[in-house]
Design an enzyme around this catalytic site. Structure first.
Site, PDB file in Angstrom:
ATOM      1  N   THR A 133       0.876  -1.216   0.134  1.00 42.56           N
ATOM      2  CA  THR A 133      -0.075  -0.099   0.070  1.00 42.56           C
ATOM      3  C   THR A 133       0.987   1.280   0.094  1.00 42.56           C
ATOM      4  OG1 THR A 133      -0.256   0.331   2.331  1.00 42.56           O
ATOM      5  CG2 THR A 133      -1.776  -1.189   1.453  1.00 42.56           C
ATOM      6  N   HIS A 134       0.521   2.188  -0.683  1.00 41.74           N
ATOM      7  CA  HIS A 134       1.528   3.521  -0.998  1.00 41.74           C
ATOM      8  C   HIS A 134       2.785   3.275  -1.303  1.00 41.74           C
ATOM      9  CE1 HIS A 134      -1.459   5.471   1.958  1.00 41.74           C
ATOM     10  NE2 HIS A 134      -1.322   4.402   2.707  1.00 41.74           N
ATOM     11  N   GLU A 153       4.429  -0.355 -21.436  1.00 34.60           N
ATOM     12  CA  GLU A 153       4.356   1.099 -21.708  1.00 34.60           C
ATOM     13  C   GLU A 153       3.317   1.752 -22.613  1.00 34.60           C
ATOM     14  OE1 GLU A 153       8.323   2.886 -21.950  1.00 34.60           O
ATOM     15  OE2 GLU A 153       8.975   1.053 -20.653  1.00 34.60           O
ATOM     16  N   LYS A 187      20.073  -2.764 -22.149  1.00 32.91           N
ATOM     17  CA  LYS A 187      18.642  -2.584 -22.007  1.00 32.91           C
ATOM     18  C   LYS A 187      17.770  -3.573 -22.641  1.00 32.91           C
ATOM     19  CE  LYS A 187      16.822   0.564 -20.419  1.00 32.91           C
ATOM     20  NZ  LYS A 187      16.898   1.961 -20.780  1.00 32.91           N
ATOM     21  N   LYS A 233     -18.011   7.557 -35.276  1.00 28.44           N
ATOM     22  CA  LYS A 233     -17.575   6.070 -35.771  1.00 28.44           C
ATOM     23  C   LYS A 233     -15.937   6.171 -35.501  1.00 28.44           C
ATOM     24  CE  LYS A 233     -20.439   6.534 -39.157  1.00 28.44           C
ATOM     25  NZ  LYS A 233     -21.366   7.313 -38.194  1.00 28.44           N
ATOM     26  N   ASN A 293      13.559  -3.306 -22.583  1.00 25.71           N
ATOM     27  CA  ASN A 293      12.641  -2.501 -22.302  1.00 25.71           C
ATOM     28  C   ASN A 293      11.145  -3.236 -22.447  1.00 25.71           C
ATOM     29  OD1 ASN A 293      14.479  -0.435 -21.796  1.00 25.71           O
ATOM     30  ND2 ASN A 293      14.364   0.010 -24.006  1.00 25.71           N
ATOM     31  N   TYR A 319     -31.425  13.444 -35.939  1.00 27.47           N
ATOM     32  CA  TYR A 319     -30.058  13.095 -36.381  1.00 27.47           C
ATOM     33  C   TYR A 319     -29.686  14.768 -36.989  1.00 27.47           C
ATOM     34  CZ  TYR A 319     -26.153  12.058 -39.401  1.00 27.47           C
ATOM     35  OH  TYR A 319     -25.167  11.782 -40.133  1.00 27.47           O
TER      36      TYR A 319
HETATM   37  N1  ARG Z   1     -22.483   9.132 -42.991  1.00 29.50           N
HETATM   38  C1  ARG Z   1     -23.586   9.336 -42.013  1.00 29.50           C
HETATM   39  C2  ARG Z   1     -23.166   9.289 -40.565  1.00 29.50           C
HETATM   40  O1  ARG Z   1     -22.309   8.637 -40.386  1.00 29.50           O
HETATM   41  C3  ARG Z   1     -24.800   8.560 -42.501  1.00 29.50           C
HETATM   42  C4  ARG Z   1     -26.099   9.330 -42.211  1.00 29.50           C
HETATM   43  C5  ARG Z   1     -26.389  10.677 -43.189  1.00 29.50           C
HETATM   44  N2  ARG Z   1     -27.572  11.139 -42.976  1.00 29.50           N
HETATM   45  C6  ARG Z   1     -27.904  12.291 -43.353  1.00 29.50           C
HETATM   46  N3  ARG Z   1     -29.302  12.804 -43.082  1.00 29.50           N
HETATM   47  N4  ARG Z   1     -27.049  13.287 -43.990  1.00 29.50           N
HETATM   48  O2  ARG Z   1     -23.940   9.648 -39.721  1.00 29.50           O
END
Ligand code: ARG
Length: 462
Positions: free
Chosen positions: A154-155, A290, A283, A325, A285, A317
Site C-alpha cells: 500500500t502506498h 508502456e 537494455k 465512428k 525494455n 439526427y
Molecule cells: N454518414 C452518415 C453518418 O455517419 C450517415 C447518415 C447521413 N444522414 C444524413 N441525413 N446526412 O452519420
C-alpha cells in the site's frame, strides 16, 4: 452526381465533398450495411411494398457486392459520401431500377444507426473472446504460483505478504467484471433495433419492424423513432466499458514495468515480448506495457469525444453524429490490439520467485502478524500494535529483523511473547493463516481460481 442531387443545380465543391465524406472510415461497416439492406428488402417484399422479383434482384445484387468487396474485385470509391451511398449506387449500377427501390421506407439515419449497432455488437463478441483468453492465461499462471510469496503493497510500501496467485487473481476479478459490462452493453444494444425509424418520424408504409429485428438478431425494436435515429448512448456505454478495460490493463502494465526493473526484478519478459535500446546495449525494455499505459489515455479520449459530441445535439439526427465512428472504432481497435498483445506477453514471462520471496522477507511485512499474535494472547489490539511498533523501531535501529530477535529480546518488550511467535511471524504462516474469504491462503486462492473459471464459462456461454 450524388444520389440526392435532385434539388441541386451544381456539383458539390470538391473540398466539401471530401470534408463531408465518411467512406474512409465507415467502409468497415460494409457487411453490416449489406446484411441490414437484405433484411429490409426481404421485409418490403413480404409486406407487398416492393415486388418479390425486385427483392430477389436486390438480395442477389447485394450478395455479389459483398463477395466482390471481400475478394478485392470491387474497391470502395473514395469519392463516395459514405458506405450507404456507395453500396446503393453500386447496386443500382449492377441491377438497374430494382436497386432504386431498396431505399423505400428507409433513411440513412436509421440505416447508419442499425449498421453501427450491428458492427459494435460483433466487436463486443470479439473483445469478450480476447478477454476470456486473458482471464484463462491469468488463471493458469495463478495456479502455478499459489505458494509464491511476494510483498503486497500500500502506498508503494511493503505492507503484508500475499502470493503472486492472489495478486494475479485480483486482475481476474477486474477482467471478469469488464466482460460482464460488455455483455450488459451488448444486451441493451440488441434490445433496440432502429431500422424503420426512417429519417426521424417513421414511415407511412406498412413495414414489419419486428420481423427485421428478429432476422438481424435483435431482441426488440426502438420504441420511439426520434430516439432510435438520434441516440448513441450504446457507443458511449461501450467506450466506457473499453475505458475501464484500459484502466485495468494500464494498472497491470505499470506493475509489470516496475517488476521488470532492476530495483524489483520480480519477473523477466520473454525476449520476443521486450525491446532493446538503440544506444544502451544492456537494455531490455517493457515497451508493450508502456504503450498500453499510454494508449489508455487515447481510449479515455475517445469516450470524451463521444460524450462531448452528443451533449448539445437537438433531436433528431445531426451530422455531428458522423464523428461517432472514428472515436468508437479507435477505442475498439486499441483495446483489441492491447489485449491480444498483453496475453502472450503474460503467458511467456518468467517469474523470479526467489526475488519475490526475498523482498517479502524484508520491510517488516510480518509486523501486523506480530501484533495479531499478541492480540490472540489477550492483549488489546491497539496495545499489541504499539508494542510491535516499538519492536520495529528497535530492529531498525539495530539493523535486524523481527524473526532474528531472541525470545529474551521479545520478552523485554512484552512478557506475553513465547516460542510461538516465530511460527506466527514466519512468511509461510503469515500467508497460510490469512484464510478470511477472499484472502491469500493458497487453498482459498485455489477456490478463487475454480470459481473464476466457472464465472468465465458462464460469461462465454460454454
Ligand atoms: N454518414 C452518415 C453518418 O455517419 C450517415 C447518415 C447521413 N444522414 C444524413 N441525413 N446526412 O452519420
Amino acid at each position: 452526381m450524388a444520389l440526392w442531387a435532385g434539388r441541386f443545380s451544381k456539383e458539390v465543391d470538391a473540398k466539401v465533398n471530401d470534408f463531408n465524406s465518411s467512406i474512409s472510415f465507415d467502409c468497415r461497416m460494409y457487411a453490416q450495411d449489406i446484411k441490414g439492406s437484405c433484411a429490409h428488402a426481404a421485409m418490403l417484399a413480404r409486406q407487398g411494398i416492393i415486388a418479390a422479383e425486385d427483392a430477389e434482384k436486390i438480395i442477389e445484387g447485394l450478395g455479389g457486392i459483398l463477395d466482390d468487396l471481400e475478394s478485392g474485385a470491387l474497391a470502395f470509391d473514395p469519392n463516395a459520401e459514405d458506405i450507404h451511398m456507395f453500396v446503393e449506387a453500386e447496386l443500382t449500377a449492377r441491377i438497374g431500377d430494382a436497386g432504386k427501390r431498396l431505399h423505400t421506407a428507409r433513411s440513412r439515419n436509421d440505416q447508419v444507426a442499425l449498421d453501427l449497432r450491428l458492427t459494435l455488437h460483433e466487436n463486443i463478441g470479439e473483445i469478450k473472446a480476447l478477454l476470456a483468453e486473458l482471464v484463462e492465461a491469468l488463471c493458469g499462471k495463478a495456479e502455478e504460483h499459489t505458494e509464491t510469496v511476494m510483498p503486497g503493497y500500500t502506498h508503494m510500501q511493503r505492507a503484508q505478504p500475499v502470493t503472486l496467485a492472489h495478486h494475479l487473481m485480483a486482475y481476474v476479478q477486474m477482467f471478469l467484471r469488464d466482460m460482464d459490462r460488455l455483455a450488459d452493453t451488448d444486451r441493451r444494444l440488441l434490445s433496440s433495433m432502429p431500422l424503420g425509424c426512417g429519417a426521424l418520424a417513421g414511415t407511412t408504409y406498412p413495414i414489419d419492424r419486428q420481423a427485421v429485428a428478429k432476422e438481424l438478431g435483435f431482441t426488440g425494436v426502438s420504441q420511439n423513432s426520434l430516439d432510435g435515429v438520434s441516440d448513441r448512448d450504446y457507443a458511449v456505454e461501450l467506450a466506457n466499458a473499453l475505458s475501464l478495460i484500459m484502466m485495468h490493463l494500464s494498472r497491470f502494465s505499470e506493475e509489470i514495468i516496475l517488476w521488470c526493473s532492476w530495483e524489483f526484478k520480480f519477473i523477466e519478459l520473454d525476449d520476443a515480448f521486450a525491446t532493446g535500446s538503440s544506444i544502451m546495449p544492456q537494455k531490455k525494455n517493457p515497451d508493450i506495457t508502456e504503450l498500453i499505459r499510454g494508449k489508455a489515455g487515447r481510449v479515455y479520449g475517445d469516450l470524451t469525444t463521444l460524450l462531448v459530441m452528443m451533449k448539445g445535439i437537438p433531436l433528431a439526427y445531426n451530422k455531428d453524429m458522423q464523428e461517432d465512428k472514428e472515436a468508437i472504432f479507435d477505442a475498439v481497435d486499441t483495446v483489441k490490439l492491447c489485449v491480444s498483445t498483453f496475453t502472450p506477453m503474460l503467458r511467456t514471462m518468467r517469474v523470479l520467485k526467489d526475488n519475490m520471496r526475498a523482498a517479502a522477507a524484508k520491510g517488516f511485512i510480518n509486523a501486523t502478524d506480530c501484533a495479531d499474535y499478541l492480540t490472540k494472547k489477550g492483549l488489546p489490539f491497539r496495545d499489541a500494535y504499539k508494542v510491535t511498533g516499538q519492536l520495529v523501531a528497535f530492529c531498525i535501529a539495530e539493523g535486524t529483523t523481527l524473526e532474528e530477535l531472541s525470545l529474551e529480546q521479545f520478552c523485554k518488550f512484552h512478557p506475553l511473547f513465547d516460542e510461538g511467535v516465530y511460527h506466527a511471524i514466519s512468511l509461510e504462516a503469515c500467508v497460510k493463516e490469512r484464510r478470511s474469504e477472499g484472502g491469500p491462503a493458497p487453498e482459498l486462492v485455489k477456490g478463487q481460481i475454480a470459481r473464476a473459471r466457472e464465472a468465465l464459462a458462464a460469461l462465454t456461454g460454454c
